[in-house]
Motif scaffolding. Structure first.
Motif, PDB file in Angstrom:
ATOM      1  N   TYR A   1     -15.194  -5.862   5.020  1.00 29.84           N
ATOM      2  CA  TYR A   1     -15.797  -7.181   4.772  1.00 29.84           C
ATOM      3  C   TYR A   1     -16.346  -7.076   3.335  1.00 29.84           C
TER       4      TYR A   1
ATOM      5  N   ILE B   1     -13.573  -9.880   6.936  1.00 26.63           N
ATOM      6  CA  ILE B   1     -14.585 -10.914   7.224  1.00 26.63           C
ATOM      7  C   ILE B   1     -15.589 -11.144   5.886  1.00 26.63           C
ATOM      8  N   ASN B   2     -15.912 -12.199   5.767  1.00 26.50           N
ATOM      9  CA  ASN B   2     -16.506 -12.651   4.256  1.00 26.50           C
ATOM     10  C   ASN B   2     -18.111 -12.338   4.585  1.00 26.50           C
ATOM     11  N   LYS B   3     -18.734 -11.699   3.448  1.00 27.04           N
ATOM     12  CA  LYS B   3     -19.795 -11.715   3.337  1.00 27.04           C
ATOM     13  C   LYS B   3     -20.429 -12.713   2.599  1.00 27.04           C
TER      14      LYS B   3
ATOM     15  N   LEU C   1     -18.354 -11.214  12.762  1.00 30.02           N
ATOM     16  CA  LEU C   1     -18.085  -9.739  12.588  1.00 30.02           C
ATOM     17  C   LEU C   1     -17.871  -8.955  14.066  1.00 30.02           C
TER      18      LEU C   1
ATOM     19  N   GLY D   1     -24.801 -12.391  -3.303  1.00 26.81           N
ATOM     20  CA  GLY D   1     -24.082 -12.321  -2.080  1.00 26.81           C
ATOM     21  C   GLY D   1     -24.889 -11.305  -1.055  1.00 26.81           C
TER      22      GLY D   1
ATOM     23  N   THR E   1     -26.078 -12.256   2.688  1.00 26.51           N
ATOM     24  CA  THR E   1     -25.867 -11.632   3.863  1.00 26.51           C
ATOM     25  C   THR E   1     -26.689 -11.280   4.566  1.00 26.51           C
TER      26      THR E   1
ATOM     27  N   TYR F   1     -27.419 -11.872   8.528  1.00 26.66           N
ATOM     28  CA  TYR F   1     -27.460 -11.040   9.390  1.00 26.66           C
ATOM     29  C   TYR F   1     -28.662 -10.662  10.145  1.00 26.66           C
TER      30      TYR F   1
END
Lengths: 141, 592
Positions: A79, A100-102, A111, B367, B371, B375
């Motif tokens: 990822y 998988i893209n972050k 994910l 990023g 993320t 998440y």
């Protein structure tokens, strides 16, 4: 019990993934850099490795090559940030089972779904395939 | 045959039992499922895994063999078998592994395994049964040195790693029984050529243990392969690698020892090895040239030029007998002269690469927090769906989001000194500005037990943005503080000296911290280069500090370099163009 190895230096990323996997009864261990990750991979058995690319000490690509030397069959999901997208092609040659893209597109559901589809031996699709491959008279009717 | 349970129901029930911890019940259920659906490879896999859970590896292996014979139509499930095989290898004795292999081979002989699966099996272990008649006869030929020429001719035409791998494995297994030193040495070189490092090392180890007499070529090969795989455990197991070992080794091994100590980051023994090589270089031009390259590699320019003179002297001696050496020396002088030119050309390339890396690093850095936020929110949603929200979940979520946005803010803030458009252009006193930075940080410096001294000319002025100028010293001082406190140095000290020579204003900045390791000195000014633990973002830590320092200094038409010869800590020398002296031109750029 399925076991996943998360190799990721960002613990703020790794822990939500670990917790989310816990919700679907998948055990996960975290290695906070590539070297530790490789060591853990050598010492234990994992069903799947989730691998970050940019890490200090040993980058993801090196870790991947080393893992492939030890085990050409274990599932590895990369990822990564979209900025590293160009590298994916190179990694495919070494052998990855998905990415998988972050970043702005990061999606924990996606994910976890990707991980589960690799882990579960009894996915819907596979069951259908299995039943198809079973002889017709198998069920006695 | 009739069954009340569908395969899916069995799978679910076994799954439930397993996760509730009733492993024995799960095993029984699984066996029942197998009775009803004996053609389903999954139930054998699951049964095998259940035995693994109970650490009954032999039982598990029997179940997995049954899985193996059922996947001819679905070879993609071989990965389950391969994973189990790897685990079995780790958990079992050599004897049990051989039995397992024989059982697998037994199924192969019965014709129950498709060629596709056999090919996959070949990649996880080697068995002579996998060898066709032709290969088998060649394997046997390797048992005797008298066939070596023939074997070499055969191997010359082979491009397939797997055949070479089989031959190496054969040699490893066979070495106790046969006397074929030449053949083994040959296969060591072939194994290395085919990049089969694990097998080659195993063969090297066996050959080495069989010959008590030390063979420098073999040892060098061992070190070289260890270098290639970046793992020296094999040689560390066999040898005690200390100063004595350096003395007792010949040049060829010392050559590898240089890389070994570089890998180990042991500068002391690295220097000792180079010293040892210096003796060997006394009478040999090739050795001296190798040493010369090493000195360049490790930025030891004084030593390099000493060796360069030595090579010239050696060559003079040989002058009458060999004219070519002279040319080489000439071209070497040329290289020294050209170095200057190259630096500026490389500088341009470096800047382009640095810019690309900067953007790549920047989007990666940005990023990460994005993320983490996504998440965390998605985890909260998942927990909520599962009805597993704990009382502190919301707090935790909000805290994470705030922390991560702060991280984004900090990251953007770090670029302000470079991108800020409202920069001032005023004259300011250098001494006073630096002093003010020290005073602003004095509480923290005191808390860390660090003393600072600012000395030198307090009557020098610069034209530009003083706030940007401050950034240079904030970053340098914070770096020093962290380095000093990370190493738990008690009497920490930072010294800054300001002076002026004919052309420029010089500022020397040094601390008594651990210094910057040689191997990092070329990279410290690159953006996003960091040695700091990324999970601890004190004051940055994302690798921008020195990049900003370098950029700001550039804006002041100056340059900054790290003094490599200083060993008591880190020492930077900043030189700034004195605006009154227009003649001064930046001749060389020190950023490397």
């Amino acid at each position: 019990m399925n076991k996943v190895l998360i190799i990721e230096d960002e613990l703020d990323t790794a822990y939500p993934v670990k917790e989310a996997l816990g919700l679907v009864n998948v055990e996960a261990e975290i290695a906070k850099d590539g070297e530790i990750g490789l060591q853990m991979f050598k010492e234990n058995t994992y069903d799947l490795v989730l691998l970050d690319l940019k890490m200090p000490r040993m980058d993801g690509e090196t870790v991947l090559s080393e893992i492939r030397k030890i085990d050409p069959f274990v599932d590895v999901i990369i990822y990564t940030n979209y900025s590293e997208f160009a590298d994916i092609k190179k990694l495919t040659n070494i052998g990855i089972d998905g990415y998988i893209n972050k970043g702005p597109e990061a999606d924990l559901n996606e994910l976890i779904g990707a991980i589960l589809s690799k882990l579960a031996p009894m996915s819907e699709e596979e069951i259908a395939k299995l039943i198809k491959s079973t002889p017709n008279d198998f069920f006695g009717e | 045959m009739n069954s009340e349970y569908t395969q899916n129901q069995y799978a679910n029930e076994i799954y439930q039992l397993r996760y509730q911890g009733f492993v024995d019940d799960a095993i029984n259920k699984c066996q029942e499922a197998i009775d009803n659906y004996p053609e389903n490879n999954f139930f054998y896999k699951i049964l095998g895994d259940l035995f693994v859970q109970k650490e009954l590896y032999i039982e598990a292996s029997k179940s997995y063999i049954k899985q193996l014979v059922l996947i001819n139509e679905t070879p993609e499930y071989f990965k389950h078998f391969a994973r189990f095989y790897r685990l079995f290898e780790k958990k079992s004795s050599e004897e049990d592994i051989l039995i397992f292999q024989d059982l697998i081979i037994c199924e192969v002989k019965k014709g129950k395994i498709s060629n596709e699966i056999i090919n996959k099996l070949k990649t996880i272990f080697f068995h002579e049964e996998f060898a066709d008649k032709n290969l088998l006869s060649w394997l046997q030929k390797t048992n005797n040195d008298s066939n070596l020429v023939e074997v070499k001719n055969y191997v010359d035409d082979i491009e397939n790693d797997n055949i070479i791998r089989s031959m190496l494995t054969w040699r490893i297994k066979d070495i106790d029984n046969t006397k074929c030193n030449q053949t083994d040495l040959y296969f060591i070189s072939i194994g290395e050529k085919f990049l089969l490092y694990d097998e080659t090392l195993a063969l090297l180890k066996k050959v080495h243990s069989k010959n008590p007499k030390k063979n420098p070529t073999l040892i060098r090969t061992m070190f070289r392969i260890c270098r290639k795989i970046q793992n020296y455990s094999v040689v560390e197991e066999l040898f005690e690698i200390n100063s004595q070992y350096i003395y007792n080794s010949d040049f060829n091994i010392q050559y590898e020892l240089v890389y070994y100590f570089e890998f180990k980051e042991d500068n002391e023994l690295l220097d000792l090895t180079l010293k040892g090589m210096r003796n060997s270089a006394n009478n040999s031009i090739p050795i001296a040239r190798t040493l010369y390259n090493f000195y360049l590699k490790f930025n030891k320019f004084e030593e390099a030029s000493e060796v360069s003179n030595h090579i010239r002297a050696l060559a003079d001696k040989k002058k009458s007998s060999d004219g070519r050496i002279d040319e080489q020396i000439e071209s070497e002088r040329g290289v020294w002269d050209k170095l200057q030119e190259l630096v500026s050309e490389q500088e341009h390339n470096r800047q382009m690469i640095a810019l690309r890396d900067l953007l790549k690093g920047f989007s990666h850095e940005l990023g990460q927090p994005v993320t983490n936020i996504r998440y965390s929110i998605q985890l909260y949603e998942l927990k909520s769906k599962a009805g597993k929200i704990e009382s502190e979940s919301v707090d935790h979520l909000l805290k994470t989001i705030l922390n991560q946005t702060e991280r984004i803010g900090k990251l953007l803030g770090r670029f302000r000194p470079i991108v800020s458009s409202k920069s001032e252009n005023v004259e300011f006193n250098i001494f006073d500005r630096i002093n003010e930075v020290f005073e602003n940080l004095s509480a923290r410096l005191k808390a860390e037990g660090i003393e600072y001294h600012l000395n030198g000319d307090d009557n020098l002025y610069l034209l530009g943005d003083p706030v940007q100028f401050d950034q240079v010293f904030y970053n340098l001082i914070l770096n020093s503080m962290q380095a000093i406190s990370d190493e738990n140095i008690v009497n920490g000290e930072i010294n800054v000296l300001i002076a002026k020579n004919k052309e420029a204003i010089l500022i020397e900045f040094k601390d008594n911290g651990p210094g910057i390791p040689k191997e990092n000195t070329k990279k410290i000014f690159e953006p996003f280069y960091t040695t700091k633990d990324p999970s601890v973002h004190h004051d940055g830590g994302e690798g921008l500090g020195l990049f900003i320092v370098w950029n700001v200094i550039k804006m002041f038409s100056g340059h900054i370099m790290l003094d490599n010869s200083y060993h008591k800590g880190a020492k930077f020398i900043i030189s700034l163009l004195d605006k009154e002296d227009e003649k001064y031109e930046q001749s060389i750029n020190y950023r490397r």
